[in-house]
Design a protein around this motif. Structure first.
Motif, mmCIF file in Angstrom:
data_model
loop_
_atom_site.group_PDB
_atom_site.id
_atom_site.type_symbol
_atom_site.label_atom_id
_atom_site.label_comp_id
_atom_site.label_asym_id
_atom_site.label_seq_id
_atom_site.Cartn_x
_atom_site.Cartn_y
_atom_site.Cartn_z
ATOM 1 N N ARG A 1 -13.214 18.254 22.291
ATOM 2 C CA ARG A 1 -13.693 19.614 22.067
ATOM 3 C C ARG A 1 -12.906 20.565 22.936
ATOM 4 O O ARG A 1 -12.603 20.252 24.091
ATOM 5 C CB ARG A 1 -15.164 19.741 22.446
ATOM 6 C CG ARG A 1 -16.118 19.323 21.369
ATOM 7 C CD ARG A 1 -17.549 19.368 21.876
ATOM 8 N NE ARG A 1 -18.312 18.297 21.294
ATOM 9 C CZ ARG A 1 -18.844 18.346 20.069
ATOM 10 N NH1 ARG A 1 -18.694 19.436 19.335
ATOM 11 N NH2 ARG A 1 -19.512 17.330 19.586
ATOM 12 N N ARG B 1 -12.929 24.902 23.602
ATOM 13 C CA ARG B 1 -13.463 26.213 23.258
ATOM 14 C C ARG B 1 -12.601 27.285 23.878
ATOM 15 O O ARG B 1 -12.160 27.142 25.017
ATOM 16 C CB ARG B 1 -14.883 26.328 23.819
ATOM 17 C CG ARG B 1 -15.928 26.675 22.793
ATOM 18 C CD ARG B 1 -17.319 26.656 23.421
ATOM 19 N NE ARG B 1 -18.110 25.526 22.956
ATOM 20 C CZ ARG B 1 -18.371 24.441 23.686
ATOM 21 N NH1 ARG B 1 -17.947 24.345 24.918
ATOM 22 N NH2 ARG B 1 -19.080 23.465 23.181
ATOM 23 N N ARG C 1 -14.590 27.870 18.746
ATOM 24 C CA ARG C 1 -14.467 26.424 18.940
ATOM 25 C C ARG C 1 -13.212 25.961 18.229
ATOM 26 O O ARG C 1 -13.244 25.631 17.046
ATOM 27 C CB ARG C 1 -15.685 25.721 18.371
ATOM 28 C CG ARG C 1 -16.940 26.046 19.139
ATOM 29 C CD ARG C 1 -18.120 25.417 18.479
ATOM 30 N NE ARG C 1 -19.319 25.650 19.278
ATOM 31 C CZ ARG C 1 -20.499 25.162 18.962
ATOM 32 N NH1 ARG C 1 -20.625 24.419 17.882
ATOM 33 N NH2 ARG C 1 -21.540 25.408 19.716
ATOM 34 N N ASP D 1 -13.572 20.980 17.619
ATOM 35 C CA ASP D 1 -15.014 20.856 17.727
ATOM 36 C C ASP D 1 -15.452 19.426 17.392
ATOM 37 O O ASP D 1 -16.016 19.163 16.342
ATOM 38 C CB ASP D 1 -15.648 21.876 16.766
ATOM 39 C CG ASP D 1 -17.133 22.038 17.008
ATOM 40 O OD1 ASP D 1 -17.602 21.583 18.063
ATOM 41 O OD2 ASP D 1 -17.799 22.609 16.138
ATOM 42 N N GLY E 1 -11.846 23.249 13.188
ATOM 43 C CA GLY E 1 -11.916 22.429 14.389
ATOM 44 C C GLY E 1 -12.475 21.030 14.190
ATOM 45 O O GLY E 1 -12.697 20.310 15.150
ATOM 46 N N ARG E 2 -12.755 20.656 12.933
ATOM 47 C CA ARG E 2 -13.286 19.313 12.672
ATOM 48 C C ARG E 2 -12.393 18.581 11.683
ATOM 49 O O ARG E 2 -11.727 19.201 10.870
ATOM 50 C CB ARG E 2 -14.680 19.390 12.050
ATOM 51 C CG ARG E 2 -15.733 19.965 12.932
ATOM 52 C CD ARG E 2 -16.922 20.384 12.060
ATOM 53 N NE ARG E 2 -17.946 20.995 12.879
ATOM 54 C CZ ARG E 2 -18.897 20.296 13.498
ATOM 55 N NH1 ARG E 2 -18.946 18.979 13.348
ATOM 56 N NH2 ARG E 2 -19.795 20.899 14.243
#
Lengths: 355, 292
Positions: B62, B64, B69, B72, B258-259
């Motif tokens: 992760r 930020r 984010r 993430d 972010g995934r």
């Protein structure tokens, strides 16, 4: 080839191949020395042109050797007409008129137009009169001392031009190089790339400092080489080599200025503008181009806060005034402290990327 | 354009040509055709997976930036010798993910292990074993191609002879005396790949190596990348070109916001979603809205 040598070489080639950068850091200050040195060569601040009207005992009765010493600082011309002489002084053609009253008082008239010159003439005549007074009391050592003072006044411009312009050159070279390296390496992501290479940050920083020191020493050698040729006539005094550690400390101090600006600036242009705004006024306020002896108190107060002023003074001291460690060490300490503080500020401002 | 200009001579179809999904893939790959049910890590039987630990093991990364984010919770593994693609629209977090994995940034959470060792904090021993090509070409100013690669070679303690060989491998011997700003886009990319490979790394990261290249230069670069991979190196690539990923990668991870949305062999994903090619897979997963 070791990482250190190879990085140093890469930076050195980058600098020397960048014609603009190498011109401004190496050639440009040297041009100023060549030019200023030639311009001011016969126009020594202390070789004043004084018109003498009638008999003036302190001048006329001077021993031959003292007269010779004095002639380096003072050019005395006999005149027949006092009014004409006064007119020439107010025109700026001569620096002062001197005559003697019947009651023995020596009268000096000068123009306030050139404050430096007026001060020099006054100081010279003052010391002549005092020397003569002392001579009357029959104390030879005191007389000798006065004669030394006369010599001291005859500083040739090259004696402050060479250290002053050298200081300016060091300040420009060191600050511009470190700021541009930081901005460009961040922009081109070389900083990131070096982070991913198995070398220590010390290697990178060491190479950067090494190249800047090398350039500064080269500049010092060029400056002293030019200034000591007979045409310019700089005479080095005993501890002149103390200029080398002084230049090294100055380089570190101005590299730290470049680091702060490089850490702050996003582009070359911004860094360039900020550096010009910092370095040029600092050079003027530090007496790099002309002495500040006759400037107002507040200017001298600002000047005292400038690291370059202390570098200039110390380098001038060891190069031309026969000063030694006593002049060099406080300046070196101050410059290193300045470097440490600004490097810490730069570390706070430091960014890996522009984003 | 140098010794690598072999792709079209070998008669491979252009990726844009009419074709069935797997057919085109097989034809375009120099490697033998894939089996119907590829194993989880690496599927080419020509690969020698000699180590049990994966080349890359990323867990729960992760990162930020303020409220954003960027990454993430990303988890994935890459096997030794695998050619792995990270795909996603602009701002999906590909580059940040790559930078976290490479050890350029400290993750807020999670970990990335390369060749069994954590990539953060910085470990020079590990850095010797990985090669990285950054998105923008990180070249020293005013140096020629040869001087660039010699400098990088010295940073890794590699001989100048090896550096010259690497220049030869990427077909830049003739351009050795040319400065970085005078190289074409393709030449600069090849030089930057050569600089990333000069120390013979086991694991190679390439961030959009073909962006801005013309079709010829792209295909030449593909050959180079395949060659790198065929030598047993693990290659991780980010790209915007889905055809490229389809042709080069053993497996791809498709990212957005972010995934990681999906991981799999391109052919698998195409079959799973019942679409024509990887680009359709991509659009179906990430939508069609403009990004950035």
């Amino acid at each position: 080839m070791s990482a250190f040598r190879s990085l140093s070489l890469a930076m050195l080639k980058g600098l020397l191949r960048d014609r603009t950068a190498s011109f401004f850091t190496l050639v440009f200050p040297l041009m100023f020395l060549l030019l200023f040195g030639a311009l001011f060569q016969n126009d020594s601040v202390s070789r004043s042109h004084v018109l003498q009207f009638g008999e003036v005992a302190v001048l006329d009765e001077m021993p031959a050797d003292q007269r010779r010493d004095l002639s380096e600082a003072l050019n005395v011309e006999q005149v027949r007409d006092r009014d004409e002489a006064l007119a020439r002084v107010s025109d700026g053609d001569a620096d002062a008129v001197v005559w003697q009253d019947e009651d023995g008082r020596i009268e000096l008239r000068y123009s306030a137009a050139d404050a430096t010159r007026a001060g020099t003439v006054q100081g010279l005549m003052q010391s002549l009169v005092q020397s003569a007074n002392l001579a009357e009391t029959g104390q030879p050592p005191a007389f000798e001392l006065a004669s030394d003072q006369v010599e001291d006044k005859s500083i040739k411009p090259i004696q402050y031009l060479a250290p002053g312009l050298l200081g300016w050159a060091i300040a420009m070279g060191a600050s511009f190089m470190s700021a541009f390296t930081l901005v460009n390496w961040r922009k081109k992501r070389i900083l990131r790339r070096l982070w991913l290479a198995p070398i220590s940050p010390g290697t990178v920083i060491g190479a950067r400092i090494g190249v800047s020191l090398g350039m500064a020493f080269l500049q010092t050698a060029l400056f002293l080489g030019v200034a000591t040729i007979p045409f310019y006539g700089l005479r080095l005094t005993g501890f002149w080599w103390l200029a080398i550690p002084l230049v090294a400390c100055g380089t570190l101090a101005f590299m730290s200025v470049g680091l702060v600006i490089g850490a702050w600036a996003k582009t070359d242009e911004a860094a360039n503008a900020a550096l010009q705004l910092v370095i040029m006024p600092m050079a003027f306020l530090s007496g790099s181009f002309f002495p500040l002896d006759s400037s107002p108190d507040w200017v001298r107060a600002i000047s005292n806060a400038m690291p370059l002023k202390h570098l200039n003074e110390a380098v001038q001291g060891v190069l031309t005034r026969g000063e030694g460690w006593g002049a060099a060490l406080p300046a070196m300490g101050g410059l290193l402290l300045f470097a440490a503080v600004l490097t810490a500020v730069a570390a706070r401002l430091f960014r890996w990327d522009d984003t | 354009m140098g010794p690598l200009n072999v792709s079209n001579a070998a008669g491979r179809p252009e990726p844009g040509a009419t074709r069935g999904p797997t057919e085109a893939l097989d034809a375009a790959r120099p490697a033998p055709p894939r089996g119907p049910a590829p194993p989880r890590f690496g599927h080419g039987y020509h690969r020698q997976v000699t180590k049990n630990i994966p080349a890359i093991a990323v867990e729960g990364l992760r990162k930020r930036y303020g409220e954003v984010r960027a990454v993430d919770g990303v988890t994935f593994e890459v096997a030794h010798g695998e050619f792995y693609g990270i795909l996603g629209p602009n701002g999906a977090g590909k580059t940040t993910t790559l930078e976290l994995v490479e050890g350029l940034r400290e993750p807020d959470e999670g970990s990335a292990r390369l060749l069994g060792q954590p990539s953060w904090p910085r470990d020079p021993g590990l850095l010797r074993r990985i090669g990285v090509q950054l998105q923008a070409s990180a070249f020293f100013e005013k140096l020629t191609a040869r001087e660039q690669i010699h400098t990088f070679a010295a940073l890794y303690g590699v001989s100048s002879r090896r550096a010259d060989e690497m220049l030869e491998t990427v077909g830049l011997t003739e351009k050795a005396g040319t400065r970085d700003d005078k190289l074409s886009g393709g030449q600069a990319q090849r030089l930057s790949i050569a600089c990333a490979l000069v120390h013979d790394p086991e694991l190679v990261f390439l961030d959009e190596p073909t962006t801005g290249l013309d079709p010829q230069a792209r295909r030449n670069l593909w050959d180079l990348l395949r060659e790198i991979n065929a030598q047993g190196r693990t290659v991780v690539l980010t790209t915007h070109y889905l055809d490229e990923a389809e042709i080069l990668c053993d497996r791809v991870a498709i990212m957005d916001a972010g995934r990681i949305l999906r991981v799999g062999a391109p052919s698998e994903l195409i079959a799973e979603l019942g679409v024509g090619n990887l680009e359709d897979v991509f659009l179906q997963l990430t939508g069609r809205e403009y990004r950035e």
